[in-house]
Design a protein around this motif. Structure first.
Motif, short mmCIF file in Angstrom:
data_model
loop_
_atom_site.label_atom_id
_atom_site.label_comp_id
_atom_site.label_asym_id
_atom_site.label_seq_id
_atom_site.Cartn_x
_atom_site.Cartn_y
_atom_site.Cartn_z
N LYS A 160 63.49 40.94 34.87
CA LYS A 160 62.71 41.41 33.72
C LYS A 160 61.37 40.69 33.63
O LYS A 160 60.37 41.28 33.22
N GLU A 161 61.35 39.42 34.04
CA GLU A 161 60.10 38.66 34.03
C GLU A 161 59.09 39.27 35.01
O GLU A 161 57.91 39.39 34.70
N VAL A 162 59.59 39.66 36.19
CA VAL A 162 58.72 40.28 37.20
C VAL A 162 58.13 41.59 36.66
O VAL A 162 56.93 41.85 36.78
N ILE A 163 58.99 42.39 36.02
CA ILE A 163 58.55 43.67 35.47
C ILE A 163 57.53 43.44 34.34
O ILE A 163 56.50 44.11 34.26
N ARG A 164 57.82 42.46 33.51
CA ARG A 164 56.97 42.17 32.35
C ARG A 164 55.58 41.68 32.77
O ARG A 164 54.58 42.00 32.12
N ASN A 165 55.51 40.94 33.87
CA ASN A 165 54.24 40.34 34.29
C ASN A 165 53.40 41.24 35.20
O ASN A 165 52.28 40.88 35.56
N ASP A 166 53.93 42.39 35.55
CA ASP A 166 53.21 43.26 36.49
C ASP A 166 51.87 43.73 35.93
O ASP A 166 50.92 43.96 36.68
N HIS A 167 51.78 43.84 34.60
CA HIS A 167 50.53 44.32 34.00
C HIS A 167 49.36 43.37 34.30
O HIS A 167 48.20 43.79 34.34
N VAL A 168 49.67 42.08 34.53
CA VAL A 168 48.62 41.10 34.84
C VAL A 168 48.00 41.42 36.20
O VAL A 168 46.78 41.38 36.37
N ILE A 169 48.86 41.76 37.17
CA ILE A 169 48.37 42.13 38.51
C ILE A 169 47.57 43.43 38.42
O ILE A 169 46.50 43.55 39.03
N ASN A 170 48.09 44.39 37.67
CA ASN A 170 47.39 45.67 37.52
C ASN A 170 46.01 45.50 36.90
O ASN A 170 45.03 46.09 37.35
N LYS A 171 45.95 44.66 35.87
CA LYS A 171 44.67 44.44 35.18
C LYS A 171 43.68 43.73 36.11
O LYS A 171 42.49 44.05 36.13
N ARG A 172 44.18 42.76 36.89
CA ARG A 172 43.31 42.05 37.81
C ARG A 172 42.72 43.02 38.84
O ARG A 172 41.54 42.94 39.18
N GLU A 173 43.54 43.94 39.33
CA GLU A 173 43.04 44.92 40.31
C GLU A 173 41.95 45.80 39.71
O GLU A 173 40.92 46.05 40.34
N MET A 174 42.15 46.23 38.45
CA MET A 174 41.14 47.05 37.78
C MET A 174 39.86 46.26 37.54
O MET A 174 38.75 46.78 37.71
N ASP A 175 39.99 44.99 37.16
CA ASP A 175 38.83 44.14 36.92
C ASP A 175 38.02 43.93 38.21
O ASP A 175 36.79 44.00 38.22
N LEU A 176 38.75 43.67 39.32
CA LEU A 176 38.07 43.46 40.60
C LEU A 176 37.37 44.73 41.07
O LEU A 176 36.27 44.67 41.63
N GLU B 191 34.21 45.02 38.92
CA GLU B 191 33.21 44.03 39.33
C GLU B 191 32.59 44.40 40.68
O GLU B 191 31.37 44.25 40.89
N SER B 192 33.42 44.88 41.60
CA SER B 192 32.93 45.25 42.93
C SER B 192 31.92 46.39 42.85
O SER B 192 30.84 46.32 43.46
N PHE B 193 32.27 47.42 42.10
CA PHE B 193 31.36 48.57 41.97
C PHE B 193 30.05 48.17 41.29
O PHE B 193 28.98 48.63 41.68
N GLU B 194 30.16 47.30 40.29
CA GLU B 194 28.95 46.85 39.58
C GLU B 194 28.05 46.06 40.51
O GLU B 194 26.82 46.23 40.50
N MET B 195 28.65 45.19 41.32
CA MET B 195 27.84 44.39 42.25
C MET B 195 27.16 45.26 43.30
O MET B 195 26.01 45.03 43.66
N ILE B 196 27.87 46.28 43.78
CA ILE B 196 27.28 47.19 44.77
C ILE B 196 26.13 47.98 44.15
O ILE B 196 25.06 48.13 44.74
N ALA B 197 26.34 48.45 42.91
CA ALA B 197 25.33 49.27 42.24
C ALA B 197 24.10 48.47 41.81
O ALA B 197 22.96 48.91 41.99
#
Length: 226
Positions: free
Chosen positions: A43-59, A62-68
């Motif tokens: 359950k801890e793994v399932i609960r913490n997955d949103h942190v990984i998802n959010k980090r991917e969206m943030d990266l 940031e990547s698109f902004e830096m390119i643009a």
């Protein structure tokens, strides 16, 4: 301007590395939860997955902004593209860790087969190791190491095949082994995919250094007529 850009690039690199550690830890914990029948850890793994998802969206943002905004060229652009692509692979690893954790909860209390669980544990260690080493190759920008790490994916595939064969044999013995056996096969397939995504990261390391997109350990994909 250049100093600011370099700070942004270093920050992107750091945040990607942190995401890699998150994904690796999620895989390790999900396999441990599965083998130990630890519903709480799952359950801890399932609960913490949103942190990984959010980090991917943030990266990605940031990547698109830096390119643009910065219009980077050559090696700087390759670094940004590598993070953009490889972070997507890490996010998918996190999804597979969640799937393994969900299996822990789904089959809790069912008949278990120790011989196969031992192989699952070994496959989990192999998958975690290949992820960690692919990230080390990224940190070192080491193409040779990336290629060597990617070649180890063949061993993960072989372990998955062995698990599938043993599961089918056990399920044929008695209907009581069907639920456990199908669960083992599912978990093995998730770990095999983790190895594939680690191979993808190794391919991005080669791209980072050379500017060429390569295929390491290309798997045969049958034609529709096959």
């Amino acid at each position: 301007m250049r100093t600011t850009f370099e700070e942004q690039l270093n920050n992107l690199h750091l945040r990607f590395s942190e995401m890699g550690m998150m994904a690796s830890e999620a895989i390790m914990k999900s396999v441990k939860a599965y083998i130990d029948h630890d519903k709480s850890l799952a359950k801890e793994v399932i609960r913490n997955d949103h942190v990984i998802n959010k980090r991917e969206m943030d990266l990605e943002k940031e990547s698109f902004e830096m390119i643009a905004l910065q219009q980077p060229v050559t090696s700087d652009l390759r670094m940004i593209v590598t993070v953009l692509k490889a972070s997507s692979d890490l996010e998918r690893m996190g999804d597979h860790a969640v799937s393994i954790a969900q299996e822990t909860i789904r089959v809790k209390g069912e008949i278990r087969i120790p011989e196969i669980e031992k192989l699952i544990a070994e496959m989990g260690e192999m998958s975690t190791s290949i992820v960690e080493d692919s990230l080390e190759a990224y940190l070192k920008k080491d193409s040779k190491m990336a290629e060597e790490v990617a070649h180890r994916d063949v061993e993960i595939d072989a372990k998955s095949t062995l698990i599938n064969e043993l599961c089918i044999k056990d399920m044929q013995k008695t209907v009581e082994n069907v639920l456990s056996g199908s669960s083992y096969m599912l978990v093995a397939s998730y770990l095999e995919r983790v190895g594939d995504y680690a191979t993808n990261i190794c391919e991005w390391v080669v791209y980072l250094n050379t500017g060429h997109v390569v295929e390491l350990n290309r798997k045969h994909i049958p034609d529709v007529d096959e």
